[in-house]
Design an enzyme around this catalytic site. Sequence first.
Site, PDB file in Angstrom:
ATOM      1  N   LYS B  80     -17.424 -44.694  33.731  1.00 49.44           N
ATOM      2  CA  LYS B  80     -18.193 -45.443  34.680  1.00 49.44           C
ATOM      3  C   LYS B  80     -19.380 -44.697  34.987  1.00 49.44           C
ATOM      4  CE  LYS B  80     -17.660 -47.888  39.114  1.00 49.44           C
ATOM      5  NZ  LYS B  80     -16.692 -48.115  40.450  1.00 49.44           N
ATOM      6  N   SER B 155     -15.495 -52.785  41.641  1.00 54.34           N
ATOM      7  CA  SER B 155     -16.941 -52.502  40.957  1.00 54.34           C
ATOM      8  C   SER B 155     -16.709 -51.557  39.667  1.00 54.34           C
ATOM      9  CB  SER B 155     -17.782 -51.565  41.873  1.00 54.34           C
ATOM     10  OG  SER B 155     -16.916 -50.259  41.916  1.00 54.34           O
ATOM     11  N   SER B 179     -11.835 -50.777  43.920  1.00 52.50           N
ATOM     12  CA  SER B 179     -12.684 -50.854  42.603  1.00 52.50           C
ATOM     13  C   SER B 179     -12.151 -50.566  41.321  1.00 52.50           C
ATOM     14  CB  SER B 179     -13.970 -50.380  42.991  1.00 52.50           C
ATOM     15  OG  SER B 179     -14.998 -50.915  43.575  1.00 52.50           O
TER      16      SER B 179
END
Lengths: 96, 490
Positions: B80, B155, B179
């Site tokens: 990420k 996310s 997330s």
Amino acid sequence: MPIEIDIAHVARLARIELSDQQLADYRAQLGVILDHAARVQELPTDGVAPTSHPLDMVNAFRDDVVSPSLDRDEVLSQAPDAINGFFRVPPSLDNE
Amino acid sequence: MTDPADFTLVEAAAALRAGQQTSVALTEAVLTRASLTEAAVHAYLTIDRSGALAAAEAADRRISSGRAVGPLDGLPIALKDNMMTRGLETTASSKILAGYIPPYDGTVVARLREAGAVFVGKTNLDEFAMGSSTENSAFGPTRNPWNLDTVPGGSSGGSAAAVAAGSALAGLGSDTGGSIRQPAALCGLVGMKPTYGLVSRYGLIAFASSLDQIGPLTHTVEDAAILYEAIAGHDPLDATSFPGPAPSGTVRLGAGVSGLRVGIVNELSGQGIDDEVMAAFRTTVERLAAAGAEIVELSLPSTATALSAYYLIAPAECSANLARFDGVRYGLRIDGGTVDEMMSRTRADGFGPEVIRRILLGTYALSAGYYDAFYGQAQRVRTLIIQEFAAAYEQVDVLVSPTAPAPAFELGAKTQDPLSMYMQDICTIPSNLSGHPAMSVPVGLSTTGLPIGFQVMAPALGETVMFQVAAAIEELSDDIGRPVLEVVAS
């Protein structure tokens, strides 16, 4: 009781320059979210201690040994403006 | 024959050991997959083809000379883009950090490098991890490989979409309110949030420091356990890092659930949950009971207030953490006559609307006159939630609920109504507030062919039993397979 929000003051504290229209929009959105968030006030919490760290940990110590820090030039290469090993910013006071 | 891009970590590692595959071939396979799917999916912000192939070549040299460094050596993994990677652009999907090249590796990145992992690239996220759909990215949304009209969740939607599409064998995400788990549910993956403090946050761009934890997104429970074990452990560079040993993720895999007590949280398993998600949840609970688990229904009344507490605590911490983005040390600068003017213009231009909304919310909740009524009260509610969880875990070994209230929704469906987006996380937020581990396992598909997730929660440092139950659920559930990928010419 509707929640009172001095949105211009909040934006100033947060150092975010917003137009009057943006301020009005954010004030309306914050009002809706805070109405929901205000439900925390419905739970009785007398004598309840606040939590900031979910595990029962107090203080973290490390050995006091010198170790290399980040490379200064590599760090400064990411700055918008740097000079002689320093970050450079505009004046913090008006010239008047 | 299975395309190596669709291997699990365990399958890929076995193929490497047996000499049937090379790390370069595995890496080429996921890069090829990405070249076919990225124009439509947009899971990645940066693909580091040359860095990945160089790391793969090094891994192949180690493996061929009998010096492989562990179960992840040579395996292509996605990171990420809120994790610092030395020399590789890291933006947290924000315009304010566009072009930023970190001068150091985050601890998880350094650990995976030492473990021989190959980093395919950096994946898209909601800006600074604030969102549940990966639509709040300054660099455009990610789409769900199961249905390109829908979101991958967020996310960590970029890492989830990359793994679901086969553009990486596994990925890392970060979980502040769900997330990792919610995108895992929406993309048909296993996603796991460790106990707060087990995985170092050093080099993770901070959103809400008392809630953020890094964890794996994988195809299988065993893969998640292996990746979790590789990143967990004490780190002196993170003052909130747990100093003791991290619990094993793998040791009880396959041990079944006979004799375990499984608690259904009533407040998280009914109101506001889609019918098909509830049906899949009930079927899974019945299968656990048939496999010998004792099912108990429990009430945790404070969890009904968790979302409210979260939307005070997380914005408050974000408003403090994001003060560092001020146009001085890194990233964007918009000029101004004074330093104050420069900072205020830089932040207005560099942050997207959801980030500004949360900074303003947090600044308000911490400001004079409101602190005790909002932030202070939210922290006391957090204590109540922790106490209720602790009482529940005296009666049961794990708690269960759906992961997300519904399968993936269409792009744009919730962007105009922040509160409806926040509701995505009603089942996942309590575990962030309590600091306890939780994970999502895929348990079925909706009638429209979209994945449905099932959440397993465990007490602090209860990873071993959580992985044990998750592996049993995986075993008891029908395999949902992989998405049928639409190839769009770039």
